[in-house]
Design a protein around this motif. Sequence first.
Motif, mmCIF file in Angstrom:
data_model
loop_
_atom_site.group_PDB
_atom_site.id
_atom_site.type_symbol
_atom_site.label_atom_id
_atom_site.label_comp_id
_atom_site.label_asym_id
_atom_site.label_seq_id
_atom_site.Cartn_x
_atom_site.Cartn_y
_atom_site.Cartn_z
ATOM 1 N N ASN A 100 34.152 41.081 45.037
ATOM 2 C CA ASN A 100 34.541 40.678 46.377
ATOM 3 C C ASN A 100 36.047 40.884 46.589
ATOM 4 O O ASN A 100 36.832 40.831 45.630
ATOM 5 N N PRO A 101 36.464 41.115 47.856
ATOM 6 C CA PRO A 101 37.889 41.359 48.147
ATOM 7 C C PRO A 101 38.817 40.267 47.634
ATOM 8 O O PRO A 101 39.938 40.546 47.213
ATOM 9 N N GLY A 102 38.344 39.027 47.657
ATOM 10 C CA GLY A 102 39.190 37.931 47.190
ATOM 11 C C GLY A 102 39.536 38.051 45.715
ATOM 12 O O GLY A 102 40.664 37.757 45.299
ATOM 13 N N PHE A 103 38.566 38.522 44.920
ATOM 14 C CA PHE A 103 38.813 38.699 43.496
ATOM 15 C C PHE A 103 39.744 39.885 43.253
ATOM 16 O O PHE A 103 40.653 39.818 42.425
ATOM 17 N N VAL A 104 39.529 40.957 43.994
ATOM 18 C CA VAL A 104 40.395 42.138 43.872
ATOM 19 C C VAL A 104 41.826 41.772 44.223
ATOM 20 O O VAL A 104 42.780 42.166 43.537
ATOM 21 N N SER A 105 41.992 41.013 45.292
ATOM 22 C CA SER A 105 43.328 40.580 45.711
ATOM 23 C C SER A 105 43.994 39.736 44.633
ATOM 24 O O SER A 105 45.202 39.872 44.370
ATOM 25 N N LEU A 106 43.212 38.881 43.992
ATOM 26 C CA LEU A 106 43.736 38.036 42.921
ATOM 27 C C LEU A 106 44.236 38.889 41.758
ATOM 28 O O LEU A 106 45.327 38.661 41.216
ATOM 29 N N LEU A 107 43.447 39.890 41.382
ATOM 30 C CA LEU A 107 43.854 40.784 40.303
ATOM 31 C C LEU A 107 45.139 41.533 40.654
ATOM 32 O O LEU A 107 46.021 41.715 39.806
ATOM 33 N N GLU A 108 45.233 41.981 41.899
ATOM 34 C CA GLU A 108 46.414 42.737 42.316
ATOM 35 C C GLU A 108 47.669 41.879 42.270
ATOM 36 O O GLU A 108 48.755 42.356 41.917
ATOM 37 N N LYS A 109 47.542 40.627 42.621
ATOM 38 C CA LYS A 109 48.683 39.706 42.522
ATOM 39 C C LYS A 109 49.120 39.555 41.065
ATOM 40 O O LYS A 109 50.311 39.507 40.760
ATOM 41 N N GLY A 110 48.126 39.482 40.179
ATOM 42 C CA GLY A 110 48.442 39.387 38.761
ATOM 43 C C GLY A 110 49.133 40.636 38.251
ATOM 44 O O GLY A 110 50.085 40.572 37.462
ATOM 45 N N LYS A 111 48.680 41.796 38.716
ATOM 46 C CA LYS A 111 49.282 43.062 38.287
ATOM 47 C C LYS A 111 50.719 43.185 38.771
ATOM 48 O O LYS A 111 51.583 43.696 38.048
ATOM 49 N N LEU A 112 50.958 42.728 39.990
ATOM 50 C CA LEU A 112 52.322 42.774 40.522
ATOM 51 C C LEU A 112 53.243 41.904 39.678
ATOM 52 O O LEU A 112 54.387 42.288 39.373
ATOM 53 N N TRP A 113 52.757 40.736 39.270
ATOM 54 C CA TRP A 113 53.540 39.847 38.402
ATOM 55 C C TRP A 113 53.847 40.549 37.082
ATOM 56 O O TRP A 113 54.979 40.505 36.582
ATOM 57 N N MET A 114 52.835 41.203 36.525
ATOM 58 C CA MET A 114 52.984 41.855 35.228
ATOM 59 C C MET A 114 53.955 43.021 35.279
ATOM 60 O O MET A 114 54.809 43.177 34.395
ATOM 61 N N GLU A 122 32.501 27.259 42.128
ATOM 62 C CA GLU A 122 33.473 26.972 41.060
ATOM 63 C C GLU A 122 34.674 27.911 41.169
ATOM 64 O O GLU A 122 34.571 29.002 41.722
ATOM 65 N N LYS A 123 35.787 27.463 40.632
ATOM 66 C CA LYS A 123 37.021 28.238 40.732
ATOM 67 C C LYS A 123 37.199 29.156 39.515
ATOM 68 O O LYS A 123 37.329 28.690 38.387
ATOM 69 N N MET A 124 37.180 30.460 39.768
ATOM 70 C CA MET A 124 37.551 31.435 38.748
ATOM 71 C C MET A 124 39.050 31.672 38.904
ATOM 72 O O MET A 124 39.506 32.161 39.937
ATOM 73 N N LYS A 125 39.806 31.306 37.883
ATOM 74 C CA LYS A 125 41.265 31.299 37.979
ATOM 75 C C LYS A 125 41.879 32.488 37.222
ATOM 76 O O LYS A 125 41.260 33.054 36.332
ATOM 77 N N LEU A 126 43.110 32.818 37.589
ATOM 78 C CA LEU A 126 43.836 33.902 36.909
ATOM 79 C C LEU A 126 45.200 33.410 36.463
ATOM 80 O O LEU A 126 45.974 32.875 37.266
ATOM 81 N N LEU A 127 45.472 33.598 35.175
ATOM 82 C CA LEU A 127 46.780 33.241 34.601
ATOM 83 C C LEU A 127 47.528 34.504 34.205
ATOM 84 O O LEU A 127 46.960 35.377 33.555
ATOM 85 N N ALA A 128 48.782 34.608 34.588
ATOM 86 C CA ALA A 128 49.645 35.703 34.136
ATOM 87 C C ALA A 128 50.588 35.145 33.073
ATOM 88 O O ALA A 128 51.036 33.994 33.177
ATOM 89 N N TYR A 129 50.873 35.941 32.066
ATOM 90 C CA TYR A 129 51.694 35.428 30.964
ATOM 91 C C TYR A 129 52.535 36.522 30.316
ATOM 92 O O TYR A 129 52.230 37.717 30.409
ATOM 93 N N ALA A 130 53.602 36.111 29.660
ATOM 94 C CA ALA A 130 54.428 36.991 28.848
ATOM 95 C C ALA A 130 54.666 36.278 27.524
ATOM 96 O O ALA A 130 54.905 35.068 27.499
ATOM 97 N N ALA A 131 54.563 37.020 26.410
ATOM 98 C CA ALA A 131 54.722 36.411 25.097
ATOM 99 C C ALA A 131 55.525 37.339 24.196
ATOM 100 O O ALA A 131 55.624 38.544 24.447
ATOM 101 N N TYR A 132 56.066 36.781 23.123
ATOM 102 C CA TYR A 132 56.830 37.579 22.175
ATOM 103 C C TYR A 132 56.394 37.241 20.747
ATOM 104 O O TYR A 132 55.886 36.142 20.481
ATOM 105 N N CYS A 133 56.586 38.180 19.857
ATOM 106 C CA CYS A 133 56.243 37.968 18.448
ATOM 107 C C CYS A 133 57.281 37.073 17.782
ATOM 108 O O CYS A 133 58.464 37.119 18.109
ATOM 109 N N HIS A 134 56.801 36.307 16.832
ATOM 110 C CA HIS A 134 57.697 35.432 16.063
ATOM 111 C C HIS A 134 57.202 35.369 14.634
ATOM 112 O O HIS A 134 56.035 35.085 14.385
ATOM 113 N N GLU A 135 58.073 35.675 13.697
ATOM 114 C CA GLU A 135 57.672 35.661 12.275
ATOM 115 C C GLU A 135 57.727 34.242 11.724
ATOM 116 O O GLU A 135 58.549 33.437 12.124
#
Length: 315
Positions: free
Chosen positions: A105-119, A302-315
Amino acid sequence: MIEKDEISKAIHLIETKIHSNKDDFSNPAKVGMPLFFVPLFCCPHCHQLLNLKDASIQGHYIYKGVLSCPCGYQAIIKEGILLTDQLKSSPNKYSIYEIDVKKWNPGFVSLLEKGKLWMIKELMKNDLAGKIVVETNIEVSMLLPKYLSSLSDKAYYIFTCHSLKTIVELKKKIEKANPNLTVLYIVNSDLHLPLVHQSIDFFIDSTSFTQFSLIYEESPVAILRPYLKKTARMIGSYVFYSTHAKSLKKIQTIYPAASSRALHLDYLEKGLRHNRLFTTKKEEIGYTEDPGSYFSYHEAGEKMKLLAYAAYCHE
């Protein structure tokens, strides 16, 4: 990062051992596999460097050949694309990688696009010159190929895909839109890549971990961690439900081989933490209550949610 002189030596050895056969390529692909990547090829099982044989080379590109290991592992180069046999499908009636976006559905596509823009904004904050950037399972929801004009031609890109057809189409698109990019295309889905350990600078997860959780119990981060450099960064987006959502129970019914924590938020968070990756930034992008008929496990309302994240390696 392998030094330029080491790469040059490796390429020289290859060129002296391999006889190019021009007759095989009266109508070659526009761009083959860049020789730059050859020193990075390594057996995903025993971790020995792979041997290249029966190769056809023109200029600085390989168009066909065989990569093999004494342990028996083998991958084929065909028309500049690396074909592995590491393809994992759902044990159910269809592969989870057979994505039908018409049922989104368009709402899900829009959600993904917002996540991609963040990334993409997060990625572009970094200097990518000389870096190896990897995005796997692009058939799920690709990020980088959507921003071809913005990508640095001083970086090295690796894209993997379950479908040969999809990777061929992507290759043609990139060659037309940004022919200066140095790209390695791999047909693969299980994340056990034929690459040397500690070779990846940036890993892009465009909801690929979400889809991965539907057929694997093992965390994708655990598989990928050895490939990441000590200074590597991971940027991604992840689909999840609240802990007590009915949709989570339906997933286990439809996908019997799924992780018990598939589409739980802690599937991502524990995967990162247990493999010594730490989030520097995360943001809940939004949600949709009706993602589309493709998501047969989704419980209405029900709410299908999207989280955007950034992480780094740590020894």
